[in-house]
Design an enzyme around this catalytic site. Structure first.
Site, short mmCIF file in Angstrom:
data_model
loop_
_atom_site.label_atom_id
_atom_site.label_comp_id
_atom_site.label_asym_id
_atom_site.label_seq_id
_atom_site.Cartn_x
_atom_site.Cartn_y
_atom_site.Cartn_z
N CYS A 254 0.87 -1.18 0.00
CA CYS A 254 0.00 0.00 0.00
C CYS A 254 0.90 1.22 0.00
O CYS A 254 1.33 1.69 1.06
CB CYS A 254 -0.93 0.00 1.22
SG CYS A 254 -1.96 1.48 1.33
N ARG B 150 -5.63 -3.83 -3.07
CA ARG B 150 -6.33 -5.12 -3.04
C ARG B 150 -6.29 -5.80 -4.40
O ARG B 150 -7.23 -6.46 -4.84
CB ARG B 150 -7.78 -4.97 -2.55
CG ARG B 150 -7.92 -4.49 -1.11
CD ARG B 150 -9.26 -4.86 -0.48
NE ARG B 150 -10.38 -4.34 -1.21
CZ ARG B 150 -10.91 -3.11 -1.06
NH1 ARG B 150 -10.39 -2.28 -0.16
NH2 ARG B 150 -11.96 -2.73 -1.77
N ASP C 225 -12.19 -7.68 -3.76
CA ASP C 225 -10.82 -7.99 -3.31
C ASP C 225 -10.23 -8.99 -4.29
O ASP C 225 -10.66 -10.14 -4.35
CB ASP C 225 -10.84 -8.56 -1.89
CG ASP C 225 -9.46 -8.72 -1.28
OD1 ASP C 225 -8.46 -8.72 -2.03
OD2 ASP C 225 -9.35 -8.84 -0.05
N ARG D 14 -7.02 -9.97 -4.48
CA ARG D 14 -5.72 -10.51 -4.08
C ARG D 14 -5.69 -12.03 -4.12
O ARG D 14 -6.69 -12.70 -3.93
CB ARG D 14 -5.37 -10.02 -2.67
CG ARG D 14 -5.02 -8.56 -2.62
CD ARG D 14 -4.79 -8.09 -1.19
NE ARG D 14 -6.03 -8.10 -0.42
CZ ARG D 14 -6.11 -7.72 0.84
NH1 ARG D 14 -5.01 -7.32 1.49
NH2 ARG D 14 -7.27 -7.73 1.47
#
Length: 205
Positions: free
Chosen positions: A54, A94, A126, A128
């Protein structure tokens, strides 16, 4: 997934000295990092965290999320224990990337929440993937974690790769007026375990 170890070096930090291990995902070209401290290959459950990149929170001190606070909290906890591992995964926003994250922020500035913004851009809530964690942890000799997370999806992902999560350690850090709605949305729509305060706000936001 072809994730290979590249190199390791010492990394002194304000929290203590870690060993930094570099890995390359040969399919995607993404470079991931693990920070370790102490003997983590002795078979006992290791205090650990999976931390997705991030830039805004980790490096630019953004108050829109809790990421930077969680990163510092996890490293401090590992240093206090004298033993642990943090996987720093290159999955910005994400999994949607930095520029799309900025686009999502623009939509949030207009009233969308973090999940709605992703969906409006054509992404999942999301995106990920944690498949790279298995070969990274295997290289480090880690098969069992005391996982610092509020996200049950991370627990399920690790267990699906035969990595034992011996304990979930809550990591509730950085609540402020700028990220209150964001955290409430993560609790209400993404199932993050952030306590009754955030859950209640999510139900009324």
């Amino acid at each position: 997934m072809s994730v290979v170890f590249v190199a390791a070096s010492k990394l002194p930090t304000p929290f203590g000295e870690f060993t930094m291990h570099g890995f390359l995902d040969e399919e995607s070209g993404k470079e991931h990092v693990a920070l370790s401290m102490g003997d983590i290959a002795d078979g006992a459950p290791v205090l650990g965290r999976l931390h997705s990149e991030c830039l805004t929170g980790d490096a630019l001190f953004s108050l829109r999320c809790d990421c930077g606070f969680q990163l510092e909290g996890a490293l401090a906890a590992i240093a206090e224990e004298g033993r642990g591992v943090l996987l720093y995964l290159r999955q910005e926003g994400r999994g949607i990337g930095l520029l799309n994250k900025i686009r999502a922020y623009e939509l949030q500035d207009g009233g969308a929440d973090t999940v709605e913004a992703n969906l409006q851009l054509g992404f999942g809530a999301d995106q990920r993937d944690y498949a790279m964690c298995q070969p990274m942890l295997a290289h480090l000799g880690v098969s069992s974690l005391r996982l610092m997370t509020n996200n049950p999806r991370k627990v399920k992902a690790l267990e699906s790769y035969a990595i034992t999560v011996a304990e979930r350690v809550p990591l509730q850090k950085g609540l402020n007026k700028h990220n209150r709605r964001y955290l409430a949305t993560k609790a209400g729509k993404l199932g993050h375990m952030l306590g009754s305060l955030h859950q209640g706000e999510a139900e009324t936001t």
